[in-house]
Scaffold this motif. Structure first.
Motif, PDB file in Angstrom:
ATOM      1  N   GLY A  59       0.843  -1.182   0.000  1.00 23.54           N
ATOM      2  CA  GLY A  59       0.000   0.000   0.000  1.00 23.54           C
ATOM      3  C   GLY A  59       0.881   1.235   0.000  1.00 23.54           C
ATOM      4  O   GLY A  59       2.013   1.189  -0.496  1.00 23.54           O
ATOM      5  N   VAL A  60       0.359   2.316   0.576  1.00 24.72           N
ATOM      6  CA  VAL A  60       1.107   3.565   0.631  1.00 24.72           C
ATOM      7  C   VAL A  60       1.037   4.138   2.036  1.00 24.72           C
ATOM      8  O   VAL A  60       0.135   3.824   2.815  1.00 24.72           O
ATOM      9  CB  VAL A  60       0.562   4.608  -0.385  1.00 24.72           C
ATOM     10  CG1 VAL A  60       0.763   4.129  -1.813  1.00 24.72           C
ATOM     11  CG2 VAL A  60      -0.896   4.929  -0.129  1.00 24.72           C
ATOM     12  N   VAL A  61       2.025   4.981   2.359  1.00 28.25           N
ATOM     13  CA  VAL A  61       2.016   5.746   3.603  1.00 28.25           C
ATOM     14  C   VAL A  61       2.283   7.209   3.258  1.00 28.25           C
ATOM     15  O   VAL A  61       2.846   7.520   2.210  1.00 28.25           O
ATOM     16  CB  VAL A  61       3.077   5.253   4.630  1.00 28.25           C
ATOM     17  CG1 VAL A  61       2.788   3.834   5.076  1.00 28.25           C
ATOM     18  CG2 VAL A  61       4.473   5.371   4.094  1.00 28.25           C
ATOM     19  N   ASN A  62       1.861   8.076   4.155  1.00 27.95           N
ATOM     20  CA  ASN A  62       2.118   9.494   4.005  1.00 27.95           C
ATOM     21  C   ASN A  62       3.356   9.817   4.842  1.00 27.95           C
ATOM     22  O   ASN A  62       3.322   9.744   6.061  1.00 27.95           O
ATOM     23  CB  ASN A  62       0.914  10.299   4.494  1.00 27.95           C
ATOM     24  CG  ASN A  62       1.093  11.779   4.279  1.00 27.95           C
ATOM     25  OD1 ASN A  62       2.207  12.288   4.136  1.00 27.95           O
ATOM     26  ND2 ASN A  62      -0.016  12.494   4.277  1.00 27.95           N
ATOM     27  N   LEU A  63       4.454  10.123   4.172  1.00 23.91           N
ATOM     28  CA  LEU A  63       5.719  10.405   4.846  1.00 23.91           C
ATOM     29  C   LEU A  63       6.009  11.898   4.707  1.00 23.91           C
ATOM     30  O   LEU A  63       6.476  12.339   3.668  1.00 23.91           O
ATOM     31  CB  LEU A  63       6.834   9.555   4.219  1.00 23.91           C
ATOM     32  CG  LEU A  63       8.221   9.679   4.825  1.00 23.91           C
ATOM     33  CD1 LEU A  63       8.230   9.238   6.281  1.00 23.91           C
ATOM     34  CD2 LEU A  63       9.205   8.847   4.029  1.00 23.91           C
ATOM     35  N   ARG A  64       5.644  12.636   5.724  1.00 19.49           N
ATOM     36  CA  ARG A  64       5.848  14.096   5.736  1.00 19.49           C
ATOM     37  C   ARG A  64       5.335  14.759   4.458  1.00 19.49           C
ATOM     38  O   ARG A  64       6.012  15.546   3.818  1.00 19.49           O
ATOM     39  CB  ARG A  64       7.321  14.429   5.972  1.00 19.49           C
ATOM     40  CG  ARG A  64       7.813  13.992   7.348  1.00 19.49           C
ATOM     41  CD  ARG A  64       9.267  14.361   7.590  1.00 19.49           C
ATOM     42  NE  ARG A  64      10.203  13.652   6.756  1.00 19.49           N
ATOM     43  CZ  ARG A  64      10.627  12.398   6.955  1.00 19.49           C
ATOM     44  NH1 ARG A  64      10.179  11.715   7.978  1.00 19.49           N
ATOM     45  NH2 ARG A  64      11.493  11.835   6.144  1.00 19.49           N
ATOM     46  N   GLY A  65       4.123  14.380   4.051  1.00 18.17           N
ATOM     47  CA  GLY A  65       3.489  15.000   2.896  1.00 18.17           C
ATOM     48  C   GLY A  65       3.764  14.309   1.571  1.00 18.17           C
ATOM     49  O   GLY A  65       3.188  14.679   0.553  1.00 18.17           O
ATOM     50  N   ARG A  98      12.459   9.529  -6.821  1.00 15.62           N
ATOM     51  CA  ARG A  98      11.199   8.947  -6.368  1.00 15.62           C
ATOM     52  C   ARG A  98      11.466   8.265  -5.040  1.00 15.62           C
ATOM     53  O   ARG A  98      12.506   7.659  -4.849  1.00 15.62           O
ATOM     54  CB  ARG A  98      10.685   7.904  -7.364  1.00 15.62           C
ATOM     55  CG  ARG A  98      10.206   8.414  -8.700  1.00 15.62           C
ATOM     56  CD  ARG A  98       8.818   9.056  -8.682  1.00 15.62           C
ATOM     57  NE  ARG A  98       7.793   8.312  -7.969  1.00 15.62           N
ATOM     58  CZ  ARG A  98       7.018   7.386  -8.502  1.00 15.62           C
ATOM     59  NH1 ARG A  98       7.135   7.056  -9.762  1.00 15.62           N
ATOM     60  NH2 ARG A  98       6.103   6.776  -7.774  1.00 15.62           N
ATOM     61  N   ILE A  99      10.502   8.366  -4.152  1.00 12.64           N
ATOM     62  CA  ILE A  99      10.637   7.767  -2.828  1.00 12.64           C
ATOM     63  C   ILE A  99       9.817   6.475  -2.798  1.00 12.64           C
ATOM     64  O   ILE A  99       8.651   6.468  -3.170  1.00 12.64           O
ATOM     65  CB  ILE A  99      10.139   8.743  -1.729  1.00 12.64           C
ATOM     66  CG1 ILE A  99      10.801  10.111  -1.861  1.00 12.64           C
ATOM     67  CG2 ILE A  99      10.370   8.155  -0.346  1.00 12.64           C
ATOM     68  CD1 ILE A  99      12.300  10.101  -1.731  1.00 12.64           C
ATOM     69  N   VAL A 100      10.458   5.382  -2.371  1.00 16.92           N
ATOM     70  CA  VAL A 100       9.828   4.065  -2.275  1.00 16.92           C
ATOM     71  C   VAL A 100      10.270   3.449  -0.957  1.00 16.92           C
ATOM     72  O   VAL A 100      11.430   3.586  -0.558  1.00 16.92           O
ATOM     73  CB  VAL A 100      10.275   3.148  -3.441  1.00 16.92           C
ATOM     74  CG1 VAL A 100       9.668   1.765  -3.305  1.00 16.92           C
ATOM     75  CG2 VAL A 100       9.923   3.751  -4.781  1.00 16.92           C
ATOM     76  N   GLY A 101       9.356   2.751  -0.288  1.00 13.64           N
ATOM     77  CA  GLY A 101       9.713   2.040   0.929  1.00 13.64           C
ATOM     78  C   GLY A 101       9.715   0.545   0.676  1.00 13.64           C
ATOM     79  O   GLY A 101       8.883   0.037  -0.064  1.00 13.64           O
ATOM     80  N   MET A 102      10.690  -0.150   1.273  1.00 10.58           N
ATOM     81  CA  MET A 102      10.698  -1.608   1.150  1.00 10.58           C
ATOM     82  C   MET A 102      10.731  -2.231   2.543  1.00 10.58           C
ATOM     83  O   MET A 102      11.526  -1.837   3.392  1.00 10.58           O
ATOM     84  CB  MET A 102      11.834  -2.102   0.268  1.00 10.58           C
ATOM     85  CG  MET A 102      13.217  -1.849   0.728  1.00 10.58           C
ATOM     86  SD  MET A 102      14.363  -2.476  -0.532  1.00 10.58           S
ATOM     87  CE  MET A 102      15.626  -3.151   0.516  1.00 10.58           C
ATOM     88  N   VAL A 103       9.820  -3.186   2.749  1.00 10.12           N
ATOM     89  CA  VAL A 103       9.701  -3.868   4.036  1.00 10.12           C
ATOM     90  C   VAL A 103      10.674  -5.027   4.052  1.00 10.12           C
ATOM     91  O   VAL A 103      10.701  -5.844   3.125  1.00 10.12           O
ATOM     92  CB  VAL A 103       8.269  -4.390   4.254  1.00 10.12           C
ATOM     93  CG1 VAL A 103       8.161  -5.093   5.606  1.00 10.12           C
ATOM     94  CG2 VAL A 103       7.262  -3.268   4.157  1.00 10.12           C
TER      95      VAL A 103
END
Length: 166
Positions: A59-65, A98-103
């Motif tokens: 999914g997505v998260v809101n990281l400081r806007g 681009r900002i991407v998060g990986m678990v």
């Protein structure tokens, strides 16, 4: 003076022979990614699921806007059912602006490897396509699977980062 200049060049050449990797675990294996791609490391938090997204995109998260897609690497690499506990972290990456998060299951440390410590990845049927591997980093009794995170995140099946036009 000439001696100092020569020393500076030699020192610069020696520094280019090393790379730093953030080491993280997925299951029993230890992986590494270029530390320069890491923006921050955060604890895992609930995400907002997006309809019709691939299973590995949590999914997505809101990281400081900034809305950041979150990819579960255990699902992406087909490494069994993910479990989320106090060690589970999200590595926030900055790739091509681009900002991407990986678990990942956990983060161990930052490891410095010389070019001599990085071996080519063997061509064999692995869960991770060797196109996305830099190689295998060897450090004493440890072995890191070094992932080319830029190539992986911009691959066609991921579709998270636009590929550079040919």
């Amino acid at each position: 003076m000439a001696t100092e200049g020569g020393f500076g060049l030699a020192e610069g050449a020696a520094k280019s022979n090393v790379s730093e990797f953030l080491a993280f675990k997925l299951g029993q294996e230890e992986y590494g990614i270029d530390i320069l791609r890491v923006q921050e490391i955060r604890g895992y938090e609930n995400v907002t699921r997006i309809a019709n997204s691939p299973e590995y995109v949590k999914g997505v998260v809101n990281l400081r806007g900034t809305i950041v897609p979150i990819v579960d690497m255990r699902i992406k690499f087909n490494l069994g059912e993910p479990s989320y506990d106090q060690f589970t972290v999200v590595i926030v990456l900055n790739i091509s602006n681009r900002i991407v998060g990986m678990v990942v299951d956990s983060v161990s440390d930052v490891t410095t490897l010389t070019n001599e410590q990085i071996r080519p990845a063997p061509a064999m049927g692995t869960v991770l396509d060797t196109d996305y591997l830099i190689g295998l980093g060897t450090l004493d009794d440890r072995m890191l699977i070094l992932v080319d995170i830029d190539k992986l995140m911009s691959s066609g099946d991921m579709g998270l980062i636009e590929r550079v036009a040919a």
